[in-house]
Design a protein around this motif. Structure first.
Motif, PDB file in Angstrom:
ATOM      1  N   ARG A 322      47.478  30.072  26.026  1.00 47.54           N
ATOM      2  CA  ARG A 322      47.100  29.867  27.466  1.00 47.54           C
ATOM      3  C   ARG A 322      46.673  31.162  28.154  1.00 47.54           C
ATOM      4  N   ALA A 323      45.316  31.242  28.496  1.00 48.27           N
ATOM      5  CA  ALA A 323      44.876  32.202  29.260  1.00 48.27           C
ATOM      6  C   ALA A 323      45.353  32.722  30.591  1.00 48.27           C
ATOM      7  N   LEU A 324      45.485  34.110  30.774  1.00 46.68           N
ATOM      8  CA  LEU A 324      46.258  34.593  31.912  1.00 46.68           C
ATOM      9  C   LEU A 324      45.456  35.603  32.737  1.00 46.68           C
ATOM     10  N   GLY A 325      44.184  35.566  32.456  1.00 46.50           N
ATOM     11  CA  GLY A 325      43.265  36.597  33.025  1.00 46.50           C
ATOM     12  C   GLY A 325      43.080  36.493  34.672  1.00 46.50           C
ATOM     13  N   GLY A 326      43.112  35.122  34.915  1.00 46.41           N
ATOM     14  CA  GLY A 326      42.704  34.716  36.370  1.00 46.41           C
ATOM     15  C   GLY A 326      41.358  35.280  36.751  1.00 46.41           C
ATOM     16  N   ASP A 327      41.232  35.929  38.009  1.00 48.77           N
ATOM     17  CA  ASP A 327      39.878  36.412  38.503  1.00 48.77           C
ATOM     18  C   ASP A 327      39.484  37.729  37.662  1.00 48.77           C
ATOM     19  N   LEU A 328      38.419  37.705  36.625  1.00 44.74           N
ATOM     20  CA  LEU A 328      38.202  39.095  35.849  1.00 44.74           C
ATOM     21  C   LEU A 328      37.472  39.698  36.647  1.00 44.74           C
ATOM     22  N   SER A 329      36.957  39.405  37.773  1.00 47.35           N
ATOM     23  CA  SER A 329      36.518  40.557  38.487  1.00 47.35           C
ATOM     24  C   SER A 329      37.507  41.857  38.993  1.00 47.35           C
ATOM     25  N   LYS A 330      38.615  41.477  38.635  1.00 46.05           N
ATOM     26  CA  LYS A 330      39.793  42.583  39.227  1.00 46.05           C
ATOM     27  C   LYS A 330      40.207  43.161  38.049  1.00 46.05           C
TER      28      LYS A 330
END
Length: 527
Positions: A322-330
């Protein structure tokens, strides 16, 4: 003409940079290039800026190695090394015998030996490749080489190899489609036919994508399960197209069960910072946490190509990623302690060759490397063809949103030399000079604009790319610069308009029967 001299030129560039759109704050590397490691225990994607698509990553003890599609570059396949998954340095190119356009490869280690499985698309100058693509393999005892010449596996019409050792101890190669073929124990030939083994996970028909395009199978074993991570939705097209899906099986022979929360990675809106995210590999990080390494386009900067991204994942209680990165601009937490330098200097004093790492030929025929000689502060490039479109220019990668490049050149014989931003042989921008007159290139052809540059055999050239706005400059002494009378806007230079998976990048060219002596190539990122 407007002459910009010394501090006035610097002030003008500084004003342009200050007026540019606000951007996330990356770290700063060599030549001012952006760097993912922020130095405070966090990183900000991309981990490799610029056109580094289809990443194939290998964990080898405490070391990580990665390579990417090199397409028409010669030499090809630069191997990158890291200890922390964020800071990467090049070892060097491993593919000197280029048989065509190099698409997504797979870098693996088996029984103490390294292999790279390579799809070669048919090259325009080749008559040897009969099909849409052929799969080859190169191998070496150490990552530093020497690497073998490509070995033909006799697999035609498929791309995107992914290596796996089954529960039976046998070796297999999965391919686009998803198809599979058994490999001999030495990994250098195939056994039996290619068979389709997985039909993919199918997204709802009303999702906006480029095409279904089941591709990029990357495989691994974790516990009692084999995991198949692949891509669907097309690699460019709409921002919401490319995505990552997962399936698993207890046997290399299937059946493959689709992940219940597919897609595990997808751009859901063009308001996001990273578009068309896909072609992922799962890898265990230095701290024991797991990550996906994949590529994506940067919103508003698709001219930079598909850049390499790193996103943390978790394994759910029922064994799914399950991916956890969320908003990858942060910023995200570093996988471990920062380890080592990052990147490569783009400026070049031409004291030693840097082919395959800093520079590579575009679309060169076999044996063409002899056209370029480097040493004692100069690059001597023999002419070829009639212009940028057929002279196999020397190009290099760039990953910054705004930058300045400059070079000095001396012309010998019947030749035109110049400085470009080059996408492919149909799309490029820049200046060429033949000693008598300057030619302006815009949109992949000589423009009508007649720039009144002086008749000279020695000239300095400079291009400023200020967030897609190109300004050309030239100088007779390297100190007093004249701004070219025309500017260009380049935001449309990407795969969706050109139908070629590439990026807009600096290039040097020599066309004709003479030669060009280049000195003092400088690259400077603009904040």
């Amino acid at each position: 003409m407007v002459a910009l001299t010394g501090g006035a030129a610097a002030a003008a560039l500084g004003t342009a940079a200050r007026a540019a759109p606000t951007a996330p704050r990356w770290g700063t590397g060599m030549d001012g290039q952006r760097r993912a490691d922020l130095g405070d225990g966090t990183y900000l994607n991309p981990i490799l800026a610029g056109d580094h698509p289809d990443p194939s990553i290998l964990k080898d003890g405490e070391d990580y190695y990665m390579t990417h599609s090199s397409f028409d570059a010669s030499p090809g396949l630069v191997i990158w090394h890291s200890r922390d998954l964020v800071n990467w340095t090049p070892i060097g190119p491993v593919l000197t015998k280029v048989l065509g356009t190099v698409f997504a490869v797979d870098l693996v280690k088996h029984d103490g030996r390294y292999y790279i499985y390579i799809p070669f698309m048919k090259a325009p100058w080749s008559t040897d490749l009969k099909d849409f693509a052929n799969i080859y393999v190169i191998h070496a005892d150490t990552m530093a080489g020497p690497w073998s010449d490509p070995v033909d596996l006799g697999i035609g019409g498929l791309i995107d190899p992914g290596h796996l050792v089954g529960e039976d101890g046998e070796r297999y190669l999965f391919l686009s489609g998803v198809n599979r073929v058994k490999l001999a124990r030495d990994g250098l030939s195939t056994i039996g036919p290619v068979k389709k083994v997985y039909d993919g996970w199918h997204y709802p028909d009303d999702w906006v994508t480029e095409a279904y395009a089941l591709e990029g199978p990357k495989l691994m074993r974790r516990g009692d399960w084999f995991y198949l991570i692949s891509a669907v939705g097309g690699t460019a097209g709409p921002a919401t197209g490319h995505m990552v899906i997962a399936a698993r099986s207890r046997s290399v022979n299937g059946p493959w069960e689709n992940c219940p929360h597919n897609p595990i990675v997808r751009t859901r809106s063009d308001a996001e910072h990273w578009w068309s995210r896909g072609h992922a590999t799962a890898v265990e990080g230095p701290g024991g946490r797991w990550y996906l390494v994949y590529h994506g386009y940067e919103k508003d900067y698709r001219t930079l190509g598909r850049q390499t991204l790193l996103e943390p994942i978790e394994w759910t209680a029922d064994g799914w990623p399950r991916a956890l990165g969320g908003d990858l601009s942060k910023p995200l937490p570093m996988p471990g302690k920062s380890a080592g330098p990052h990147g490569i200097a783009r400026s070049d004093a031409f004291d030693a060759p840097a082919f395959g790492t800093r520079w590579s030929f575009y679309g060169a025929t076999p044996g063409e490397a002899g056209r370029a000689q480097v040493g004692k502060g100069a690059l001597l490039l023999k002419g070829k063809g009639t212009g940028p479109q057929d002279c196999s220019p020397l190009t290099q990668m760039v990953g910054d949103r705004a930058y300045e490049i400059s070079v000095a050149m001396d012309l010998t014989g019947d030749v035109q030399g110049g400085l470009l931003l080059f996408y492919n042989d149909r799309l490029f921008f820049g200046m060429g000079h033949d000693g008598a007159r300057m030619t302006t290139y815009r949109g992949g052809k000589a423009a009508y604009w007649q720039e009144p540059a002086p008749a000279t055999r020695r000239l300095w050239l400079k291009i400023v790319n200020d967030h897609h706005i190109l300004t050309f400059h030239y100088s007779a002494d390297g100190q007093h610069w004249t701004r070219h009378g025309v500017r260009s806007e380049t935001s449309g230079c990407h795969a969706n308009t050109v139908d070629d998976l590439a990026s807009l990048r600096p290039a040097l060219f020599a066309a004709g029967a003479g030669s060009v002596r280049f000195t003092d190539f400088r690259y400077r990122a603009l904040t």
